[in-house]
Design an enzyme around this catalytic site. Structure first.
Site, mmCIF file in Angstrom:
data_model
loop_
_atom_site.group_PDB
_atom_site.id
_atom_site.type_symbol
_atom_site.label_atom_id
_atom_site.label_comp_id
_atom_site.label_asym_id
_atom_site.label_seq_id
_atom_site.Cartn_x
_atom_site.Cartn_y
_atom_site.Cartn_z
ATOM 1 N N ASN A 298 1.538 8.842 1.371
ATOM 2 C CA ASN A 298 1.828 7.463 1.778
ATOM 3 C C ASN A 298 1.882 6.618 0.505
ATOM 4 O O ASN A 298 0.852 6.323 -0.091
ATOM 5 C CB ASN A 298 0.706 6.996 2.722
ATOM 6 C CG ASN A 298 0.836 5.530 3.088
ATOM 7 O OD1 ASN A 298 1.848 4.888 2.792
ATOM 8 N ND2 ASN A 298 -0.196 4.999 3.739
ATOM 9 N N LYS B 299 2.718 3.596 0.168
ATOM 10 C CA LYS B 299 2.380 2.179 0.404
ATOM 11 C C LYS B 299 3.395 1.259 -0.284
ATOM 12 O O LYS B 299 4.568 1.604 -0.364
ATOM 13 C CB LYS B 299 0.937 1.903 -0.028
ATOM 14 C CG LYS B 299 -0.041 2.879 0.639
ATOM 15 C CD LYS B 299 -1.475 2.523 0.485
ATOM 16 C CE LYS B 299 -2.336 3.577 1.173
ATOM 17 N NZ LYS B 299 -3.756 3.283 1.105
ATOM 18 N N HIS C 199 -1.647 2.266 10.550
ATOM 19 C CA HIS C 199 -2.489 2.409 9.350
ATOM 20 C C HIS C 199 -3.471 1.237 9.278
ATOM 21 O O HIS C 199 -3.135 0.115 9.654
ATOM 22 C CB HIS C 199 -1.587 2.440 8.110
ATOM 23 C CG HIS C 199 -2.344 2.818 6.874
ATOM 24 N ND1 HIS C 199 -3.130 1.916 6.196
ATOM 25 C CD2 HIS C 199 -2.457 4.006 6.229
ATOM 26 C CE1 HIS C 199 -3.696 2.545 5.165
ATOM 27 N NE2 HIS C 199 -3.305 3.808 5.161
ATOM 28 N N GLU D 54 -4.403 -0.593 6.965
ATOM 29 C CA GLU D 54 -3.932 -1.769 6.214
ATOM 30 C C GLU D 54 -3.018 -2.630 7.090
ATOM 31 O O GLU D 54 -3.017 -3.849 6.969
ATOM 32 C CB GLU D 54 -3.228 -1.315 4.920
ATOM 33 C CG GLU D 54 -4.249 -0.823 3.907
ATOM 34 C CD GLU D 54 -3.745 0.248 2.960
ATOM 35 O OE1 GLU D 54 -2.533 0.461 2.858
ATOM 36 O OE2 GLU D 54 -4.604 0.899 2.316
ATOM 37 N N GLU E 222 -8.684 8.270 9.252
ATOM 38 C CA GLU E 222 -8.859 7.651 7.942
ATOM 39 C C GLU E 222 -9.978 6.611 8.016
ATOM 40 O O GLU E 222 -9.730 5.467 8.412
ATOM 41 C CB GLU E 222 -7.570 6.945 7.520
ATOM 42 C CG GLU E 222 -6.388 7.872 7.416
ATOM 43 C CD GLU E 222 -5.341 7.321 6.469
ATOM 44 O OE1 GLU E 222 -5.017 8.012 5.498
ATOM 45 O OE2 GLU E 222 -4.876 6.189 6.674
ATOM 46 N N SER F 261 -9.110 8.703 0.006
ATOM 47 C CA SER F 261 -9.509 9.191 -1.322
ATOM 48 C C SER F 261 -9.420 10.715 -1.461
ATOM 49 O O SER F 261 -10.288 11.346 -2.058
ATOM 50 C CB SER F 261 -10.905 8.684 -1.681
ATOM 51 O OG SER F 261 -10.917 7.269 -1.695
HETATM 52 P P1 PGA Z 1 -6.056 6.772 -0.425
HETATM 53 O O1 PGA Z 1 -5.224 6.209 0.824
HETATM 54 O O2 PGA Z 1 -5.742 8.225 -0.541
HETATM 55 O O3 PGA Z 1 -5.566 5.966 -1.593
HETATM 56 O O4 PGA Z 1 -7.501 6.524 -0.128
HETATM 57 C C1 PGA Z 1 -5.097 6.962 2.006
HETATM 58 C C2 PGA Z 1 -4.269 6.223 3.003
HETATM 59 O O5 PGA Z 1 -4.387 4.999 3.097
HETATM 60 O O6 PGA Z 1 -3.460 6.825 3.735
#
Ligand code: PGA
Length: 251
Positions: free
Chosen positions: A9, A11, A95, A97, A165, A210
């Site tokens: 992803n 983003k 997601h 976010e 997540e 992460s």
């Molecule tokens: P990250 O993001 O691997 O940077 O923690 C994961 C995600 O938001 O899908």
């Protein structure tokens, strides 16, 4: 389960030249797999150029969001037909976010899942608790509701991938331990099993938060973890390829 997935992803990152370079290096460094799937989810603006690089290859394309109407006066939104037109097989929905910054609710997530599946897109549905919810011990309650509402009215699990997540693990460098993640994945499978029965064993449940080449091995050693949704580490070809290599070695 042999049918794993690693999805990157990206983003709100990558200009078109950066996206093209990243997609090319992932495509060239990863083998065509007899099992498992590699998915890239670039921003809308570069879907078309990334599609030119991955089409006909072993890599599938995903969008990071979708709108739940077919067309019309919805300034700034993108329809399922538009995503299919630029080569998307998958779409990420819900997601954290999007839930946090753009006020997506379980209800809008459900509308998007219905529209996505109904339009022939496969949906990667994201769920996960906040740090506060975990501290209070209500993570199963919260995630259970997210799953049930996202899937409300959906008759079959075909074309559905779930991404667990935990919000506190996204972009923080604090990943869930493999035991914590496995516990939640097992719980999610049970919740889905109440509605869909045994086919639930075929559903891929990805861990996200992460993920790195260093921690993926332990995570995917767990029975109910079928891959990863990767944010930060998918923006560098070395780390994303590293994660995929660990995945192919383990499976
Ligand atoms: P990250 O993001 O691997 O940077 O923690 C994961 C995600 O938001 O899908």
């Amino acid at each position: 389960m042999t049918n794993w997935m690693v999805a990157g992803n990206w983003k709100m990152n990558t200009t078109s030249s950066e996206a093209i370079a990243l997609a090319q290096s992932v495509r060239d460094a990863t083998p065509r797999l007899s099992e498992g799937e590699i998915v890239l989810a670039p921003p809308f603006t570069v879907l078309s150029s990334v599609n030119e690089i991955v089409k006909g290859s072993h890599i599938k394309l995903a969008a990071q969001n979708i709108f739940y109407e077919d067309k019309g006066a919805y300034t700034g939104e993108i329809s399922p037909a538009m995503l299919k037109d630029v080569g998307c097989t998958y779409v990420i929905i819900g997601h954290s976010e999007r839930r946090k910054y753009f006020h997506e609710t379980d209800e809008t997530v459900n509308l998007k899942v219905k529209k996505g599946l109904g339009s022939g897109l496969k949906c990667i549905i994201c769920v996960g608790e906040t740090e506060e919810e975990r501290e209070k011990g209500v993570m199963e309650f919260v995630v259970g509701i997210q799953i049930k509402k996202a899937m409300s009215g959906i008759e079959a699990l075909d074309n559905v991938v779930i991404a667990y997540e935990p919000v506190w693990a996204i972009g923080t460098g604090k990943n869930a331990t493999s035991a914590e993640a496995e516990e939640m994945h097992h719980f999610i499978r049970n919740v889905l099993g109440e509605t869909y029965g045994d086919v639930v064993n075929k559903v891929r449940i990805l861990y996200g938060g992460s993920v790195t080449p260093e921690n993926i091995g332990e995570l995917i050693g767990m029975k109910n973890i079928n891959g990863a949704l990767v944010g930060g580490a998918s923006l560098k070809s070395e780390t994303f390829i590293g994660i995929i290599k660990r995945m192919t070695e383990k499976r």
